[in-house]
Each structure stands twice: as C-alpha cells, then as structure tokens.
Design a protein around this motif. Structure first.
Motif, PDB file in Angstrom:
ATOM      1  N   TRP A  67       0.822  -1.208   0.000  1.00  0.00           N
ATOM      2  CA  TRP A  67       0.000   0.000   0.000  1.00  0.00           C
ATOM      3  C   TRP A  67       0.857   1.260   0.000  1.00  0.00           C
ATOM      4  N   ASN A  68       0.218   2.371  -0.346  1.00  0.00           N
ATOM      5  CA  ASN A  68       0.725   3.715  -0.099  1.00  0.00           C
ATOM      6  C   ASN A  68      -0.139   4.324   1.000  1.00  0.00           C
ATOM      7  N   HIS A  69       0.412   5.245   1.765  1.00  0.00           N
ATOM      8  CA  HIS A  69      -0.449   5.950   2.714  1.00  0.00           C
ATOM      9  C   HIS A  69      -0.002   7.394   2.861  1.00  0.00           C
ATOM     10  N   SER A  70      -0.954   8.206   3.318  1.00  0.00           N
ATOM     11  CA  SER A  70      -0.729   9.646   3.367  1.00  0.00           C
ATOM     12  C   SER A  70      -0.093  10.109   4.660  1.00  0.00           C
ATOM     13  N   GLY A  71       0.031   9.232   5.634  1.00  0.00           N
ATOM     14  CA  GLY A  71       0.742   9.563   6.855  1.00  0.00           C
ATOM     15  C   GLY A  71      -0.012  10.519   7.762  1.00  0.00           C
ATOM     16  N   GLN A  72       0.647  10.894   8.843  1.00  0.00           N
ATOM     17  CA  GLN A  72       0.074  11.826   9.814  1.00  0.00           C
ATOM     18  C   GLN A  72       0.380  13.253   9.368  1.00  0.00           C
ATOM     19  N   ILE A  73      -0.619  14.115   9.446  1.00  0.00           N
ATOM     20  CA  ILE A  73      -0.451  15.490   8.980  1.00  0.00           C
ATOM     21  C   ILE A  73      -0.658  16.459  10.140  1.00  0.00           C
ATOM     22  N   PRO A  74       0.064  17.573  10.165  1.00  0.00           N
ATOM     23  CA  PRO A  74      -0.050  18.533  11.276  1.00  0.00           C
ATOM     24  C   PRO A  74      -1.259  19.441  11.129  1.00  0.00           C
ATOM     25  N   ASP A  75      -1.822  19.837  12.267  1.00  0.00           N
ATOM     26  CA  ASP A  75      -2.982  20.741  12.252  1.00  0.00           C
ATOM     27  C   ASP A  75      -2.701  22.005  11.445  1.00  0.00           C
ATOM     28  N   ARG A  76      -1.500  22.568  11.597  1.00  0.00           N
ATOM     29  CA  ARG A  76      -1.219  23.863  10.981  1.00  0.00           C
ATOM     30  C   ARG A  76      -1.200  23.783   9.461  1.00  0.00           C
ATOM     31  N   ALA A  77      -0.814  22.611   8.931  1.00  0.00           N
ATOM     32  CA  ALA A  77      -0.771  22.487   7.468  1.00  0.00           C
ATOM     33  C   ALA A  77      -2.174  22.559   6.883  1.00  0.00           C
ATOM     34  N   VAL A  78      -3.156  22.009   7.606  1.00  0.00           N
ATOM     35  CA  VAL A  78      -4.546  22.073   7.149  1.00  0.00           C
ATOM     36  C   VAL A  78      -5.109  23.471   7.381  1.00  0.00           C
ATOM     37  N   ALA A  79      -4.828  24.038   8.585  1.00  0.00           N
ATOM     38  CA  ALA A  79      -5.359  25.366   8.928  1.00  0.00           C
ATOM     39  C   ALA A  79      -4.854  26.441   7.972  1.00  0.00           C
ATOM     40  N   GLN A  80      -3.612  26.315   7.505  1.00  0.00           N
ATOM     41  CA  GLN A  80      -3.036  27.316   6.606  1.00  0.00           C
ATOM     42  C   GLN A  80      -3.362  27.047   5.138  1.00  0.00           C
ATOM     43  N   GLY A  81      -4.074  25.970   4.864  1.00  0.00           N
ATOM     44  CA  GLY A  81      -4.440  25.663   3.495  1.00  0.00           C
ATOM     45  C   GLY A  81      -3.322  25.069   2.672  1.00  0.00           C
ATOM     46  N   LEU A  82      -2.244  24.615   3.334  1.00  0.00           N
ATOM     47  CA  LEU A  82      -1.130  24.009   2.597  1.00  0.00           C
ATOM     48  C   LEU A  82      -1.532  22.662   2.005  1.00  0.00           C
ATOM     49  N   ILE A  83      -2.349  21.922   2.733  1.00  0.00           N
ATOM     50  CA  ILE A  83      -2.875  20.639   2.259  1.00  0.00           C
ATOM     51  C   ILE A  83      -4.337  20.561   2.693  1.00  0.00           C
ATOM     52  N   GLY A  84      -5.097  19.680   2.087  1.00  0.00           N
ATOM     53  CA  GLY A  84      -6.478  19.458   2.480  1.00  0.00           C
ATOM     54  C   GLY A  84      -6.579  18.476   3.635  1.00  0.00           C
ATOM     55  N   TRP A  85      -7.809  18.283   4.123  1.00  0.00           N
ATOM     56  CA  TRP A  85      -8.056  17.395   5.266  1.00  0.00           C
ATOM     57  C   TRP A  85      -7.574  15.974   4.982  1.00  0.00           C
ATOM     58  N   PHE A  86      -7.685  15.521   3.760  1.00  0.00           N
ATOM     59  CA  PHE A  86      -7.253  14.169   3.382  1.00  0.00           C
ATOM     60  C   PHE A  86      -5.953  14.217   2.565  1.00  0.00           C
ATOM     61  N   GLY A  87      -5.180  15.282   2.780  1.00  0.00           N
ATOM     62  CA  GLY A  87      -3.942  15.444   2.036  1.00  0.00           C
ATOM     63  C   GLY A  87      -2.752  14.778   2.700  1.00  0.00           C
ATOM     64  N   SER A  88      -1.565  15.107   2.179  1.00  0.00           N
ATOM     65  CA  SER A  88      -0.343  14.467   2.651  1.00  0.00           C
ATOM     66  C   SER A  88       0.823  15.435   2.546  1.00  0.00           C
ATOM     67  N   VAL A  89       1.737  15.354   3.522  1.00  0.00           N
ATOM     68  CA  VAL A  89       2.985  16.123   3.457  1.00  0.00           C
ATOM     69  C   VAL A  89       4.037  15.337   2.686  1.00  0.00           C
ATOM     70  N   ASP A  90       4.106  14.039   2.921  1.00  0.00           N
ATOM     71  CA  ASP A  90       5.051  13.174   2.219  1.00  0.00           C
ATOM     72  C   ASP A  90       4.266  12.048   1.552  1.00  0.00           C
ATOM     73  N   PRO A  91       3.860  12.215   0.287  1.00  0.00           N
ATOM     74  CA  PRO A  91       3.012  11.209  -0.380  1.00  0.00           C
ATOM     75  C   PRO A  91       3.736   9.926  -0.745  1.00  0.00           C
ATOM     76  N   SER A  92       5.031   9.829  -0.454  1.00  0.00           N
ATOM     77  CA  SER A  92       5.770   8.611  -0.808  1.00  0.00           C
ATOM     78  C   SER A  92       5.784   7.588   0.322  1.00  0.00           C
ATOM     79  N   GLU A  93       5.048   7.841   1.400  1.00  0.00           N
ATOM     80  CA  GLU A  93       4.980   6.863   2.485  1.00  0.00           C
ATOM     81  C   GLU A  93       4.199   5.625   2.035  1.00  0.00           C
ATOM     82  N   GLY A  94       4.468   4.494   2.662  1.00  0.00           N
ATOM     83  CA  GLY A  94       3.767   3.254   2.324  1.00  0.00           C
ATOM     84  C   GLY A  94       4.504   2.055   2.866  1.00  0.00           C
ATOM     85  N   GLY A  95       4.078   0.872   2.440  1.00  0.00           N
ATOM     86  CA  GLY A  95       4.716  -0.313   2.971  1.00  0.00           C
ATOM     87  C   GLY A  95       4.315  -1.580   2.254  1.00  0.00           C
ATOM     88  N   GLU A  96       4.889  -2.672   2.738  1.00  0.00           N
ATOM     89  CA  GLU A  96       4.664  -4.003   2.179  1.00  0.00           C
ATOM     90  C   GLU A  96       4.904  -5.015   3.289  1.00  0.00           C
TER      91      GLU A  96
END
Length: 749
Positions: A314-343
């Motif tokens: 899978w890929n996953h969007s990881g944990q995102i900080p409150d301030r990134a959403v509050a400042q409009g940098l990312i959306g509620w279901f967004g990601s700071v590092d979209p390359s996270e994931g695992g196997e």
C-alpha cells in the motif's frame, strides 16, 4: 422455548461408580460445541463442555437421570439416561441452531473464568465486515488505523495507548500474533491475515489474571477462534466507494461425506483493493489464502491443521499537522510526504492435537511456525532533522517464528471437592535477519543506515492452573507461571561483528474467586501479576536490566441479570506497572519510562427489546497517571479516559439482519502536561443484510453522519519545508468519511 432431541447412544463400561460421560455437537456440521451447559436435574449439578464437546458426571448411584442441555444460539434439549450400578454410560447429543433468546442465558458456577457471555452474544448478533470489526468485539477495546489499512491498528484499552500491541496479547487459534522486538515497535500485532468470515468466536480477558497468558498480557489478551468447518461453500463480492473492491470465497472440500465421518476441510481466499478516500491514491492490495483440516483420529482425539499465506502492499498519506490544514497548505485528506507506504507478508502453519484420556483428562499439543516480512516507510517529523531531503525512515525485517503450546488437564478430587489441575508448557523463538532502521528519500534512496542487526529472542514458560469448586456456588482458581527470556543481538554496523546476550526470568502468581449466588448473579474478585518484555535492542545494551517489568492488577466485578432479557457486567479495576513503554519513532525502538498506575470502571449491558431486536452498550472510565512525576506532569499521553460503544442489532426479522452502531472516544491528553489535547469523536456505522437460503445481500455504511474526525493523533514536534523553527502540535490521520459498500454472497449447499 424450542425442544429438540436426536439419537442418543449409550455404551457401558466397567467402573468403580456410576458415571455419565457425554458429548455435545452441532447438528448441522457435527462439530463439537464448546461451552454448552449440561444440567443434571436430579442433583442440580451443572457442567460445561470442553473443547472436545465433552462433559462428565461421576459418583452417581444407579437410576434414571434427566439432563438439560443448552448453548447460546441453539435449541435446548432434555434427554433421559438410565444408569446401571457401577457403570459408565456414554451419551451423544446434537443441538440445532436457532435464534438467540437472552432470557435463556444463565450464569454458571462451573468454570466461570471461561464464560464469555458478553462476547458470545456479540459474535452471534453483530455483522462483521472487516478485520477491524473483529477487534471491536472486545468490550472497551478501541482501534485506530493510520496507514490506509495496511499497517496494524493502534489499540486502546483500559487507559492504555497500546501502540500496536505493547500491553495486549493477541493470538489466532492459539498462535501468537504479536511480534516481539519488531522493526516498528514492541508487540506489533497485525491481524489482517485473518479473513473475517472465518471467525467462529472470540475469547478475551482484561488484566493479568490468566496463567496461560504470558508476555504482553497486562491490559488484557484476545484469542480469535476460526471455524473448523464451513456451513456451506460460498462466494462473496463487495463493491464500495473510492475504488474499493473485495472478493471472498470458501470451499467446503469434504462436504456431507466429511461431516458423516466427523471430518471437515475447507480452503478460502480473500482479495481486497482500494484507493481510499485520501487525495493521494492508496493503491492498497491485500491477498489471503487459508486451508484448514479438522477431524477425529480416534473418538477421543482431534487433529486440526491450518495453513495460510498473506500479502499486502500500500501507499499511505501519513500523519499530517494541524497547521498544514489550517493554513491551506494541504487538504483534510492530504499528505505532506506522499511517498509513504509499505509491504508485508506472513505465511503460517499451525497444528493442534487434542486428546481425551479414558478418565476424562485432556492432553493438548500445538506446534506453529511463521515466516514474516515487513517494510514500512514513514515520515513523522518531515524536515525537522534534514531540511533538504526530509526525515523519511524505512523500518524493515525478515523473521522466522516458531513455537509450542502444550498442556495437560486433570480432573480429580481434593477431599470431596472437585479440582481441575492444568499444567502447561510454552515455547517461542523469534529469529530476524537484517532488522533495519534507515533514513531514506522517496522510498528509493537510502541516505543512512541507523540500525541494522539480527535478533534472536527466546521465551520459555511453564504454568500451573488450579480450579477448585469449593461449593456449588463458590469457585477458586489459582495459578502461577514462570518465564525465562534470552535476548541476543548482533549489530551488523559494527566491526568486528559480535553477538551480545542478556537473560532474565519472572514468576507471575494469580488468584481469582467467583461466587455464583444464582443463575442470575455472580460476583468475582481477580488478582494477579503479569509482565511485558522490552525490545531486544534496548535490553542488550542495558545488560538485561528492566527486561521484564511487572504489572500488578485486581478486578472486583459482577455479572447480573436484573431482568430476564437484560444481562449486565461491571467491574472496578486497578493496575500498577513497574515500567511504561514509550515508542520512539526515529530510533525505531520502545524505550522504558517510569512507573504508572491505572484505575477505572467497566460496564457492559446487553438487552433484548423484542424477539428480533437487541440493544448493547459498553462504557469504560479510566484514570491513568505516571507515578513520581511532578504535579501537572503525570498525564500519560494518548491514554483514553472515557469510551463508549454500542448499538441496536436486528436478527431474523423477515430474513433481515443488521445493526446501527456508535463509538465515542472522549478528549484525552496528548502530552504529559495536558497542554496539547487529542480531540475525541463520535462516529456511527450501519449495516443491513437480507439472507436467503441460497444468497445474501448486504449494505454497510461507515460514518453514517459524515462526521469529520481524527482517527489517530499524536503530539509531535515537526518542521515543514521552509519553516524556520519546529512546532509541536497535534499530527493526525483523518477518519473515514461517509463510506458505502454493497455486498452479495452466494451459498452452494
């Protein structure tokens, strides 16, 4: 009440005194029924059937006896047995499944520590849609997923943030799920190799009171029992929002011929895919394959063989900080590092042989082995440590796990008092290759290997469990277990390489008392000592110090039926730990912290509103605190203080079944000072099924009210790209939005 009886066969053996020896089985699948209540009406004595469906009444004079047999979800039976002088009469009874009537449920004084009235009701009434729902069957157990369904869930129980399993022992058919000294965290427990449709029952206990349950069983333990036979072959397809697809199929290999010979075998497969509700497609894939054989080698022995394989990526969007959403940098279901994931993958073999001696004693032998792989890419702090490349890490391991569980249960007398003694032996060894923690970039480039080594961890334990029936109402269980650990670690980043070792042992006594005043009232007092082991990479550098910190607990509880259709269970509890565990993500290990105590109240209620309608509710309140901390600094981060879950269930109404459920988690401290708060949530789910003899149609809705909620939360210090200074605040994974799923199942009878 319905009454049903089938053929009862009797066979006579020479014996010193009269004995009725019987077995109870399911009429459809001819499988033994564990936990059936058998009441000898002439004496008022009650017995519960063991895992072979067996019960026994001894020291009876010759005469005619009447037995009443019942099991939750089955039609009650009354049979007559004629017992000759100094003889043993063997009886076999089959029960037919029927609708649950809560009025027929009774509290038994026979083996009360094994009764699971609450969970037995839940497993029958609640539809299970996924692996997460299996965990939620345990009253008070909350879960949180923060990797799009690929990683093991974060667990919460009795004032514990259990991370992925530091203080709860999970197993499937007796095979351990927890991974000690895991690359991601101590006790990591991934249950996703279980196909939900194959779960037959759930056994659980809260607190360190069962001598059979060893390492990690401090807050509690859970064992999932999978089906020994399928009711019929089936194929199921699910379609949901966000490109969600799931296909499940099970084939009854032996069919009616096998049931006639008291054997069963099936194979089952599950495939899941979803892109998820995140802006970054999750590309989640999971494959499960299972095969199981169950049969009697002799009338008194049962062999169960299970093999399974599991793979997920899978890929996953990881944990995102409150301030990134509050400042409009990312959306509620967004990601700071979209390359996270695992196997991850797991391949299991599990074999169990249970034998009953002519005297009614039970010998159990189980061997298991697993081959396991894990690779996870995470970024908790973004650009805190490396402002150019970011802080992404890789945690990876390859593991071989094998072990043995054995026990011998002997029913005898202490004077005139019935006593059951169980002596058990357990062995487990985990061997990992290249357990790794590395600093990476975009899941492609390794920038620095921070940890790399081989782990060899051995745990051997022996336990004694004594169950003494002091009177028809009073039951005493006492036990003790002894565990020894040997931890070895070879650091592959050092030259020359050398293997370091540490050993330790611990004794864990238990004492429980049950008083059954009537079939509608039982009081109990439980007490015991347990422990949780630490990561080998922490233990060895500390020369074995604090390897097995103890936990001391006590429960004072009641099980009561204040009305015929109302069942209530409540407990006041206390737990003291010699050492808390704190997961350090960047270091990839669990580090020891200080002492702690937790105290609280649990309340569970089940009520049958009508013939088809059932109500359930669970409430937990806890006060978790660190011991020895300064005033205002004693909060335990993320430990839940109040939870509630419940709902309405419908069963058997014009072929319809379903449920409307809620779960509530209150605000809780996110750090030691309670200056950062993890906000609570209230979420509702719904499901409805229409069942025909040949097919079933279903609709499930998660988050029915489309609540915006944070499923997992952490107080984390991080720095976003371009920020001059780091900030500590809540980082979260958003919970599921309104999410519908349709399912269709075809049965091949």
């Amino acid at each position: 009440m319905f009454f049903f009886w089938l053929l009862t066969a009797a066979k006579v053996y020479a014996h010193n005194s009269g004995t009725i020896s019987g077995t109870v089985s399911d009429a459809a699948g001819r499988q033994a029924l564990r936990g059936a209540a058998v009441r000898l009406l002439e004496t008022g004595s009650t017995a519960l059937t063991n895992e072979l469906g067996h019960y026994r009444f001894s020291n009876l004079p010759a005469g005619t006896y009447h037995l009443s047999l019942s099991h939750m979800g089955y039609q009650a039976v009354q049979i007559t047995v004629v017992l000759a002088e100094d003889q043993t009469t063997s009886v076999r009874t089959f029960l037919l499944a029927t609708q649950i009537e809560l009025g027929e449920v009774a509290v038994s004084s026979e083996r009360p520590q094994e009764q699971q009235l609450i969970t037995a009701l839940d497993i029958r009434l609640r539809p299970i849609t996924n692996s997460q729902e299996i965990l939620r069957l345990v009253p008070g157990l909350f879960i949180g997923q923060h990797a799009g369904g690929g990683k093991a869930e974060q667990l919460f129980l009795r004032g514990f943030d259990l991370d992925h399993g530091t203080d709860i022992r999970l197993s499937v058919d007796g095979m351990p799920v927890n991974m000690v000294s895991h690359a991601h965290g101590q006790g990591y427990a991934d249950l996703h190799f279980v196909i939900p449709e194959l779960v037959q029952g759930v056994d659980f206990g809260k607190g360190p009171y069962n001598p059979e349950q060893g390492n990690l069983a401090t807050a509690g333990w859970v064992n999932f029992r999978t089906r020994t036979a399928l009711d019929s072959s089936f194929a199921k397809l699910e379609l949901g929002q966000y490109d969600t697809y799931r296909a499940v199929a099970g084939v009854d290999v032996l069919g009616a011929k096998g049931r006639a010979q008291e054997q069963s075998a099936y194979v089952a497969a599950e495939y899941s895919f979803s892109n998820g509700y995140f802006y970054n497609p999750q590309n989640f894939n999971r494959l499960n394959l299972v095969g199981k054989y169950h049969g009697h080698l002799t009338p008194a022995s049962r062999l169960t063989l299970t093999g399974s394989t599991f793979y997920s990526k899978w890929n996953h969007s990881g944990q995102i900080p409150d301030r990134a959403v509050a400042q409009g940098l990312i959306g509620w279901f967004g990601s700071v590092d979209p390359s996270e994931g695992g196997e991850t993958s797991r391949h299991n073999l599990n074999a169990e042989l249970v034998t009953m001696t002519p005297a009614g004693n039970v010998l159990r032998n189980q061997v298991f082995c697993s081959r396991y792989g894990f690779e996870l890419y995470s970024n908790f702090t973004f650009f805190l440590n490396d402002s150019l490349n970011g802080d992404q890490i890789r945690q990876k391991e390859r593991r071989h796990l094998f072990g043995y569980n054995g026990s011998y249960s002997h029913a005898h007398q202490l004077g005139s008092l019935p006593l059951t003694s169980t002596l058990g032996l357990q062995y487990r060894q985990d061997i990992t290759d290249d357990t790794e923690l590395s600093h990476t970039l975009d899941r492609r480039q390794t920038l620095e290997q921070r940890q790399l080594g081989d782990i060899n961890e051995l745990n051997a334990g022996v336990y004694l469990d004594e169950q003494l029936q002091l009177s028809s109402r009073l039951n005493l269980t006492t036990g003790v277990r002894f565990d020894v650990f040997r931890d070895q670690y070879r650091n592959l980043l050092l030259t020359p390489r050398r293997r370091q070792q540490a050993t330790a042992s611990i004794v864990s006594p238990k004492l429980n008392l049950y008083y059954t005043a009537s079939p509608a009232l039982q009081l109990y007092l439980k007490s015991g000592k347990g422990f949780h082991s630490n990561d080998t990479r922490v233990v060895v550098p500390q020369n074995g110090r604090d390897i097995l910190p103890a936990a001391y607990g006590t429960d004072l509880g009641i099980v009561v039926k204040p009305a015929p259709r109302l069942l209530v269970q409540a407990a006041a509890w206390y737990l003291w730990l010699a050492q808390e565990f704190v997961y350090v993500g960047d270091e990839g290990v669990v580090e020891p912290s200080g002492k702690s105590r937790r105290q609280g109240l649990d309340l569970s209620a089940r009520y049958q509103l009508g013939r088809f309608l059932y109500l359930d509710a669970d409430f937990t309140a806890a006060k978790p605190r660190a011991i020895g901390a300064e005033a205002g600094e004693a909060y335990l981060p993320l430990a839940p203080t109040f939870t509630s879950a419940g709902g309405l269930s419908v069963q058997g109404w014009h072929r319809f079944s379903g449920s409307l459920r809620y779960r509530y988690l209150a605000n809780r401290p996110a750090n030691e000072y309670n200056s950062i708060v993890a906000r609570g949530y209230f979420v509702t789910d719904a499901q409805v099924n229409y069942t025909h003899a040949r097919y079933q149609l279903g609709l499930s809705v998660q988050n029915l009210l489309n609540t915006r909620w944070k499923e997992t939360q952490f107080a984390t210090e991080s720095r976003l790209r371009g920020e001059a200074l780091p900030i500590e605040e809540i980082h979260f994974t958003p919970g599921t939005p309104f999410f519908t799923r349709l399912s269709g199942t075809v049965f091949f009878r």
